[in-house]
Write an enzyme that holds these catalytic residues in place. Sequence first.
Site, PDB file in Angstrom:
ATOM      1  N   ASP A   1     -16.426 -14.542   7.601  1.00  0.00           N
ATOM      2  CA  ASP A   1     -16.963 -14.665   6.158  1.00  0.00           C
ATOM      3  C   ASP A   1     -18.203 -13.583   5.989  1.00  0.00           C
ATOM      4  O   ASP A   1     -19.346 -13.958   5.671  1.00  0.00           O
ATOM      5  CB  ASP A   1     -17.567 -16.003   5.820  1.00  0.00           C
TER       6      ASP A   1
ATOM      7  N   GLU B   1     -24.187 -11.778  14.360  1.00  0.00           N
ATOM      8  CA  GLU B   1     -24.989 -11.498  13.271  1.00  0.00           C
ATOM      9  C   GLU B   1     -25.613 -10.272  13.264  1.00  0.00           C
ATOM     10  O   GLU B   1     -26.245  -9.902  14.582  1.00  0.00           O
ATOM     11  CB  GLU B   1     -25.903 -12.803  13.142  1.00  0.00           C
TER      12      GLU B   1
END
Length: 295
Positions: free
Chosen positions: A179, A133
């Site tokens: 995604d 992330e």
Amino acid sequence: MLAYRHAFHAGNHADVLKHLVLTQVLRYMVSKDKPLRYIDTHAGAGSYLLKGKDAQKKAEYREGIGRLWSRPDLPPALADYVQLVQSFNLQPDENGVVPELEKGMTPPLALYPGSPSIASMLLRKTDTMRLYELHPSDVRTLATHFGHERRTNIIGGDGFAGLKAELPPSPRRAVVLMDPSYETVGDYGKVVAAMRDAVTRFAEGVYIVWYPQVSRVEAVQLPKRLMALAPKGWLHVSLTANKADGHGFGLMGSGMFVINPPYTLHNTLATEMPVLLEALAQFDEASYRIEEQPA
């Protein structure tokens, strides 16, 4: 790129499709004895407060998970997914006490689990997770949720680039979820490049790509570009739940492209998607599509 926050969209129709497919893939993969690695290239925060100001801005979850929340007539895979989200809403309070519910009652819908939390509920102690992330505050949230787990590594960095270092994995079984936000048009090309490299490095992996149905030619072309990278078989499922706004913008639906899908996935989705369409359709022309190229 860091302006995008999934909290505004948590639990919407796109999340429902994404996590229905992810749940079924992981259920199949953990049914085998050998350890598994789950790699999430764009992990997000892992958990979203649906009563918070971000989620309440458009309250997209009401037209997604909210429409399924209390339905007693869901087919097995959808019921399984909803039960996972319900169990996520039965987390211990500050005193470590898990709330009790009367038989037949469902908990209030207050939290929505991101993909790392869905995976964490399904993986075994022998499995491992790699969570990438970029957003600093989401990295901190991931650390709060998963930092105590020895099986989980949290990497504050670019998942597109990081995936190269993960493949081939040890053990040699892996599920990769990609995604990105697709906030910039360049993400579509990055997805294709990352998948091409991944399949070259580790052809046996199961690769799941989520993409939005939006008014961009790159979004329309993405599934076809991914088909060319999957010589061992693929599955493509999409759900168009809403129509574009008056200017042709907005999230109309989403798709999931799975390279090396479990052989059970097509039949499962063929049963579940008509029910999902009926539940989540927001206009008369709503539709779904399932395509498959077996190995």
